[in-house]
Design a protein around this motif. Structure first.
Motif, PDB file in Angstrom:
ATOM      1  N   ALA A  89       0.828  -1.209   0.000  1.00 20.63           N
ATOM      2  CA  ALA A  89       0.000   0.000   0.000  1.00 20.63           C
ATOM      3  C   ALA A  89       0.862   1.259   0.000  1.00 20.63           C
ATOM      4  O   ALA A  89       0.394   2.323  -0.427  1.00 20.63           O
ATOM      5  CB  ALA A  89      -0.923   0.004   1.215  1.00 20.63           C
ATOM      6  N   GLY A  93      -6.500  -7.320  -3.394  1.00 22.37           N
ATOM      7  CA  GLY A  93      -7.143  -6.526  -2.348  1.00 22.37           C
ATOM      8  C   GLY A  93      -6.906  -5.033  -2.538  1.00 22.37           C
ATOM      9  O   GLY A  93      -7.824  -4.222  -2.348  1.00 22.37           O
ATOM     10  N   ILE A  94      -5.686  -4.669  -2.925  1.00 19.34           N
ATOM     11  CA  ILE A  94      -5.375  -3.254  -3.144  1.00 19.34           C
ATOM     12  C   ILE A  94      -6.152  -2.717  -4.349  1.00 19.34           C
ATOM     13  O   ILE A  94      -6.703  -1.610  -4.309  1.00 19.34           O
ATOM     14  CB  ILE A  94      -3.863  -3.075  -3.334  1.00 19.34           C
ATOM     15  CG1 ILE A  94      -3.135  -3.349  -2.012  1.00 19.34           C
ATOM     16  CG2 ILE A  94      -3.544  -1.665  -3.840  1.00 19.34           C
ATOM     17  CD1 ILE A  94      -1.637  -3.296  -2.113  1.00 19.34           C
ATOM     18  N   THR A 116      -8.955  -3.778  -5.396  1.00 30.82           N
ATOM     19  CA  THR A 116     -10.355  -3.681  -4.994  1.00 30.82           C
ATOM     20  C   THR A 116     -10.615  -2.359  -4.276  1.00 30.82           C
ATOM     21  O   THR A 116     -11.648  -1.712  -4.491  1.00 30.82           O
ATOM     22  CB  THR A 116     -10.739  -4.857  -4.074  1.00 30.82           C
ATOM     23  OG1 THR A 116     -10.522  -6.095  -4.770  1.00 30.82           O
ATOM     24  CG2 THR A 116     -12.197  -4.768  -3.648  1.00 30.82           C
ATOM     25  N   ARG A 117      -9.672  -1.952  -3.428  1.00 27.82           N
ATOM     26  CA  ARG A 117      -9.811  -0.669  -2.729  1.00 27.82           C
ATOM     27  C   ARG A 117      -9.813   0.488  -3.708  1.00 27.82           C
ATOM     28  O   ARG A 117     -10.566   1.461  -3.545  1.00 27.82           O
ATOM     29  CB  ARG A 117      -8.680  -0.517  -1.714  1.00 27.82           C
ATOM     30  CG  ARG A 117      -8.824  -1.429  -0.504  1.00 27.82           C
ATOM     31  CD  ARG A 117      -7.584  -1.463   0.341  1.00 27.82           C
ATOM     32  NE  ARG A 117      -7.192  -0.147   0.823  1.00 27.82           N
ATOM     33  CZ  ARG A 117      -6.108   0.075   1.576  1.00 27.82           C
ATOM     34  NH1 ARG A 117      -5.336  -0.944   1.920  1.00 27.82           N
ATOM     35  NH2 ARG A 117      -5.832   1.291   1.979  1.00 27.82           N
ATOM     36  N   ALA A 136     -13.166   0.612  -5.609  1.00 30.91           N
ATOM     37  CA  ALA A 136     -14.328   0.995  -4.803  1.00 30.91           C
ATOM     38  C   ALA A 136     -14.703   2.457  -5.001  1.00 30.91           C
ATOM     39  O   ALA A 136     -15.864   2.838  -4.799  1.00 30.91           O
ATOM     40  CB  ALA A 136     -14.042   0.727  -3.331  1.00 30.91           C
ATOM     41  N   SER A 148     -19.742  -2.457  -5.829  1.00 35.01           N
ATOM     42  CA  SER A 148     -19.273  -3.804  -5.487  1.00 35.01           C
ATOM     43  C   SER A 148     -19.944  -4.851  -6.374  1.00 35.01           C
ATOM     44  O   SER A 148     -19.342  -5.886  -6.693  1.00 35.01           O
ATOM     45  CB  SER A 148     -19.561  -4.103  -4.014  1.00 35.01           C
ATOM     46  OG  SER A 148     -20.953  -4.005  -3.741  1.00 35.01           O
ATOM     47  N   HIS A 153     -20.147  -6.660   6.199  1.00 33.60           N
ATOM     48  CA  HIS A 153     -19.560  -5.319   6.129  1.00 33.60           C
ATOM     49  C   HIS A 153     -20.630  -4.239   6.047  1.00 33.60           C
ATOM     50  O   HIS A 153     -20.347  -3.067   6.335  1.00 33.60           O
ATOM     51  CB  HIS A 153     -18.616  -5.231   4.929  1.00 33.60           C
ATOM     52  CG  HIS A 153     -17.273  -5.860   5.182  1.00 33.60           C
ATOM     53  ND1 HIS A 153     -16.266  -5.213   5.853  1.00 33.60           N
ATOM     54  CD2 HIS A 153     -16.790  -7.078   4.885  1.00 33.60           C
ATOM     55  CE1 HIS A 153     -15.212  -6.000   5.938  1.00 33.60           C
ATOM     56  NE2 HIS A 153     -15.509  -7.144   5.359  1.00 33.60           N
ATOM     57  N   SER A 195     -12.349  -7.375  11.066  1.00 32.85           N
ATOM     58  CA  SER A 195     -11.066  -7.907  10.613  1.00 32.85           C
ATOM     59  C   SER A 195     -10.432  -8.921  11.553  1.00 32.85           C
ATOM     60  O   SER A 195      -9.907  -9.951  11.093  1.00 32.85           O
ATOM     61  CB  SER A 195     -10.094  -6.747  10.361  1.00 32.85           C
ATOM     62  OG  SER A 195     -10.540  -5.945   9.298  1.00 32.85           O
TER      63      SER A 195
END
Length: 308
Positions: A130, A182-183, A185-186, A189, A194, A247, A256
């Motif tokens: 990140a 995952g990154i 996906t962020r 967003a 979604s 979520h 988490s």
């Protein structure tokens, strides 16, 4: 003396009580989602004894897409196929597919507990990546926690010391792919819903794997094999749906830490289905990884409060 209206109002739960119930419901849904993911891996490991892992990957995507299509499609969700970042959607979908394929191949040789313990390195990779990708650099305390977590992974794999099967490195590579997924996906967003992202993920997996399946196809030897091949997709679709519901009811910092409960289900299924129990090295390394991950989550919460 209270009027009937005042009495009824006093019986209603307070705002704090409603919020507490929503968070408890979110935690419950999160734990159910992790049970589904454990069932997915156990089903894939069992059926991969008789069919090629790539066939199982295809089944995971094909069944999931059919289930999702009943609820998310252009009729129920107009414009769901429109994306503002098509190349990022494609890249993210490929990362998820690669992570799934690598994990299924590794499960042929690894115990369930071993595989999930290695996959727990994903939060450390996300925290490190990140920085250069999102500009979210880790501080010294979190860097120490990440380093300790990686040491835990080394304890589990014991490279060069005759520890795990070399397939452990496939599982580690799958974790790298999942961290990048995952990154991305962020990032997505902020541009796509979604539901749009979910549709693209499934469609890409089916489109890529379908031309490959005829070259590796073999029929499962029994009705149970067919059922578990189907269950892989069901567990995946239901697990992700429960994750979304969780979520929607509780913030990520609350949910988490419960990610690490998945190792309990993996150990239980490994013992009940395959008669396998992790050795002391795996349990010790997993304990180090989980403790480091929980501390990393704690530091994230501290930083969030400081920014607020």
């Amino acid at each position: 003396m209270q009027t009937p209206r005042q009495s009824a109002a006093s019986d209603l739960p307070s705002t704090g009580e409603v919020e507490r119930r929503r968070r408890l419901a979110g935690i419950g849904l999160m734990c159910c989602a992790l049970m589904c993911f454990a069932g997915l891996d156990a089903s894939a490991k069992w059926v991969n004894q008789f069919v090629d892992p790539l066939q199982t990957v295809w089944a995971r995507y094909a069944v999931s897409v059919v289930i999702v299509a009943f609820f998310v499609n252009p009729i129920t969700t107009p414009g769901v196929s429109r994306t503002r970042r098509p190349w990022l959607q494609a890249g993210r979908s490929l990362l998820l597919l690669a992570s799934t394929a690598l994990n299924f191949i590794a499960l042929q040789y690894l115990q369930l507990a071993e595989a999930i313990s290695i996959q727990f390195m994903t939060p450390f990779l996300v925290a490190l990546l990140a920085g250069p990708i999102l500009g979210e650099w880790v501080g010294p305390r979190r860097l120490v926690a990440i380093s300790v977590g990686f040491l835990g992974v080394l304890v589990i794999t014991r490279p060069g010391l005759g520890g795990l099967h070399p397939a452990a490195f496939l599982s580690a590579l799958g974790s790298v792919c999942y961290a990048l997924y995952g990154i991305s996906t962020r990032v997505l967003a902020a541009h796509d819903s979604s539901r749009t992202t979910m549709v693209y993920s499934g469609a890409a997996g089916v489109a890529i794997m379908t031309p490959i399946v005829p070259f590796v196809w073999s029929a499962p030897p029994s009705g149970l094999g067919w059922a578990l091949l189907f269950a892989v997709g069901v567990f995946g679709a239901v697990g992700h749906w429960l994750l979304i519901l969780a979520h929607a009811r509780a913030p990520a910092p609350i949910l988490s830490p419960f990610i690490y409960t998945q190792i309990v289900w993996m150990i239980a299924l490994g013992w009940l289905v395959f008669g396998q129990l992790p050795d002391a090295w795996t349990l010790g390394g997993a304990g180090v990884v989980v403790a480091s991950g929980l501390y990393l989550l704690y530091r994230e919460q501290v930083r969030s409060r400081e920014r607020a």
